[in-house]
Enzyme design. Structure first.
Site, mmCIF file in Angstrom:
data_model
loop_
_atom_site.group_PDB
_atom_site.id
_atom_site.type_symbol
_atom_site.label_atom_id
_atom_site.label_comp_id
_atom_site.label_asym_id
_atom_site.label_seq_id
_atom_site.Cartn_x
_atom_site.Cartn_y
_atom_site.Cartn_z
ATOM 1 N N ASP A 72 0.862 -1.183 0.000
ATOM 2 C CA ASP A 72 0.000 0.000 0.000
ATOM 3 C C ASP A 72 0.901 1.237 0.000
ATOM 4 O OD1 ASP A 72 -3.103 0.778 1.446
ATOM 5 O OD2 ASP A 72 -1.544 2.271 1.135
ATOM 6 N N ASP A 76 -3.942 2.411 -5.013
ATOM 7 C CA ASP A 76 -2.599 2.373 -4.413
ATOM 8 C C ASP A 76 -2.304 1.111 -3.605
ATOM 9 O OD1 ASP A 76 -3.903 2.823 -1.938
ATOM 10 O OD2 ASP A 76 -2.217 4.045 -1.236
ATOM 11 N N GLU A 77 -3.120 0.068 -3.784
ATOM 12 C CA GLU A 77 -2.827 -1.125 -2.989
ATOM 13 C C GLU A 77 -3.092 -2.402 -3.772
ATOM 14 O OE1 GLU A 77 -5.433 -2.144 0.534
ATOM 15 O OE2 GLU A 77 -6.697 -0.626 -0.411
HETATM 16 P P1 TTP Z 1 -5.102 5.099 1.428
HETATM 17 O O1 TTP Z 1 -4.095 4.050 1.053
HETATM 18 O O2 TTP Z 1 -6.207 4.695 2.342
HETATM 19 O O3 TTP Z 1 -4.370 6.332 2.095
HETATM 20 P P2 TTP Z 1 -2.974 6.995 1.762
HETATM 21 O O4 TTP Z 1 -2.234 6.234 0.710
HETATM 22 O O5 TTP Z 1 -3.199 8.432 1.440
HETATM 23 O O6 TTP Z 1 -2.225 6.931 3.145
HETATM 24 P P3 TTP Z 1 -1.564 5.677 3.865
HETATM 25 O O7 TTP Z 1 -0.111 6.000 3.971
HETATM 26 O O8 TTP Z 1 -2.234 5.593 5.191
HETATM 27 O O9 TTP Z 1 -1.820 4.479 2.988
HETATM 28 O O10 TTP Z 1 -5.787 5.678 0.125
HETATM 29 C C1 TTP Z 1 -5.073 5.863 -1.082
HETATM 30 C C2 TTP Z 1 -5.511 7.134 -1.784
HETATM 31 O O11 TTP Z 1 -6.907 7.085 -2.031
HETATM 32 C C3 TTP Z 1 -5.274 8.377 -0.968
HETATM 33 O O12 TTP Z 1 -3.976 8.917 -1.155
HETATM 34 C C4 TTP Z 1 -6.353 9.296 -1.429
HETATM 35 C C5 TTP Z 1 -7.469 8.400 -1.871
HETATM 36 N N1 TTP Z 1 -8.538 8.413 -0.836
HETATM 37 C C6 TTP Z 1 -9.646 9.236 -1.034
HETATM 38 O O13 TTP Z 1 -9.761 9.905 -2.061
HETATM 39 N N2 TTP Z 1 -10.616 9.269 -0.064
HETATM 40 C C7 TTP Z 1 -10.516 8.542 1.096
HETATM 41 O O14 TTP Z 1 -11.408 8.617 1.961
HETATM 42 C C8 TTP Z 1 -9.372 7.690 1.284
HETATM 43 C C9 TTP Z 1 -9.227 6.876 2.530
HETATM 44 C C10 TTP Z 1 -8.428 7.671 0.294
HETATM 45 MG MG MG Z 2 -2.035 4.173 0.846
#
Ligand code: TTP
Ligand code: MG
Length: 361
Positions: free
Chosen positions: A11, A105-106
């Protein structure tokens, strides 16, 4: 010995924010969020600097400003994040044929065929992705899918964490129940009503109790917290829909403006569908009025499409069926019931061949 550590979950860290930092390195080290342009918008993600102030995804911008007056707000640029995500997945695809992309992103990767120490493999992936894209990611490794996902969140950012069989269920006991995959908001609230907040409290509930109160989901939860999850990495995950949805900084109250926006949405949606070689059977229009009343209108076409003109005309038709009695806060346009363009082209091509063969006879 690999002891069945066959699942690797990756992720990306603060994904949208990290991409913005790559584009504009001056943002680094400052609290920054990616999100709507107005106070009414919400944060899509916060960089790790901003998270120190308690800022997080889905928080309204006005609240973010209250908690951290110096926060820098960067408008969302979805196309840019998609491109960057594609770059990362190109690299990841070299490691395994069995990859399930769970979101932009995962991904969960089946590493059962890779004869290497999983920890070393994780570090290799991190280094490789960082060198080629400038992005960091966190990795979880375990003997099933849900534990690998949980582990990827354990040491963020740029972390690696392994959950081995002998660590379960001990390692889960102090977690809030909502950290367990399969416990969404509704199930959480229902369990809370039974006085259950932490996994150790959940572990005390019997199989029959969970089954009686939560049905099939209760069985899943009972097993998950005991480290049982037999799901495999699904390489052929089928996307169900593709769409655009936007909340405006100012309510839309002019029909001409609405039509213009709808045209832009149709254009963007058509481009997106074409880029992925998919066509959609159903077009759905969503409108949220300024009193939060939300309506959707759908139309299913005989032949699936990704053509701008067709999408736009149908969307326009749907719009005309709506009684626009108030200013509009949100507009959405989605294509669903998707089919793969390659498959359709292939069958058409076969048909052509069939026809020409027949003619020759
Ligand atoms: P995530 O992987 O949940 O968050 P992240 O990558 O920003 O942070 P982390 O380091 O905790 O993994 O989500 C990936 C992307 O998806 C995030 O950068 C933005 C988008 N997103 C939204 O648009 N709305 C949301 O509510 C969430 C959780 C994520
Ligand atoms: Mg992320």
């Amino acid at each position: 010995m690999k002891e069945d550590l066959n699942f690797l979950h990756m992720d990306l860290d603060a994904f949208f924010a990290s991409v913005e930092e790559l584009e504009n390195p001056k943002l680094k080290g400052h609290p920054m969020v990616v999100g709507g342009r107005s106070d009414r918008g919400i944060i899509t993600t916060a960089n790790y600097e901003a998270r120190k102030y308690g800022l997080h995804s889905a928080m309204p911008i006005f609240m973010a400003k209250q908690l951290c007056p110096n926060v820098i707000i960067v408008p969302t640029r979805h196309n840019l994040y998609r491109e960057k995500s594609d770059e990362v997945f190109k690299i990841i695809n070299n490691y395994s044929d069995k990859i399930e992309q769970m979101s932009i992103d995962e991904a969960c990767i089946d590493i059962s065929h890779i004869d290497a120490d999983p920890l070393k493999l994780a570090k290799h992936i991190q280094k490789n992705v960082y060198q080629k894209t400038g992005l960091t990611l966190s990795i979880g490794i375990s003997y099933n899918k849900s534990l690998a996902k949980l582990a990827s969140d354990w040491n963020k950012p740029n972390g690696v964490f392994v959950i081995r069989k002998n660590m379960v269920p001990k390692i889960l006991e102090d977690l809030p129940i909502e950290r367990i995959a399969g416990i969404g908001q509704k199930t959480k609230e229902k369990l809370n009503a039974f006085g259950v907040y932490k996994v150790y409290e959940l572990l005390e509930l019997s199989f029959s109790f969970l089954k009686k109160n939560f049905g099939k989901q209760g069985e899943v939860i009972y097993n998950r917290i005991r480290g049982i999850d037999n799901r495999v990495v699904e390489t052929t995950r089928i996307r169900k829909s593709l769409g655009i949805e936007r909340t405006f900084s100012k309510d839309i109250d002019k029909a001409s403006e609405l039509v213009k926006l709808l045209k832009n949405f149709a254009e963007e949606l058509s481009k997106d569908l074409k880029k992925r070689n998919i066509l959609g059977h159903t077009i759905t229009l969503k409108i949220k009025f300024n009193n939060f009343e939300t309506i959707t209108r759908s139309m299913t076409l005989e032949n699936p499409t990704n053509e701008f003109k067709e999408i736009y005309l149908k969307a326009y038709y749907l719009l005309r069926t709506v009684d626009i009695k108030r200013p509009i806060r949100l507009l959405g346009l989605t294509s669903s019931n998707l089919v793969d363009d390659n498959i359709i082209q292939l069958s058409l091509w076969n048909l052509d061949e069939f026809n020409s063969n027949n003619k020759r006879k």
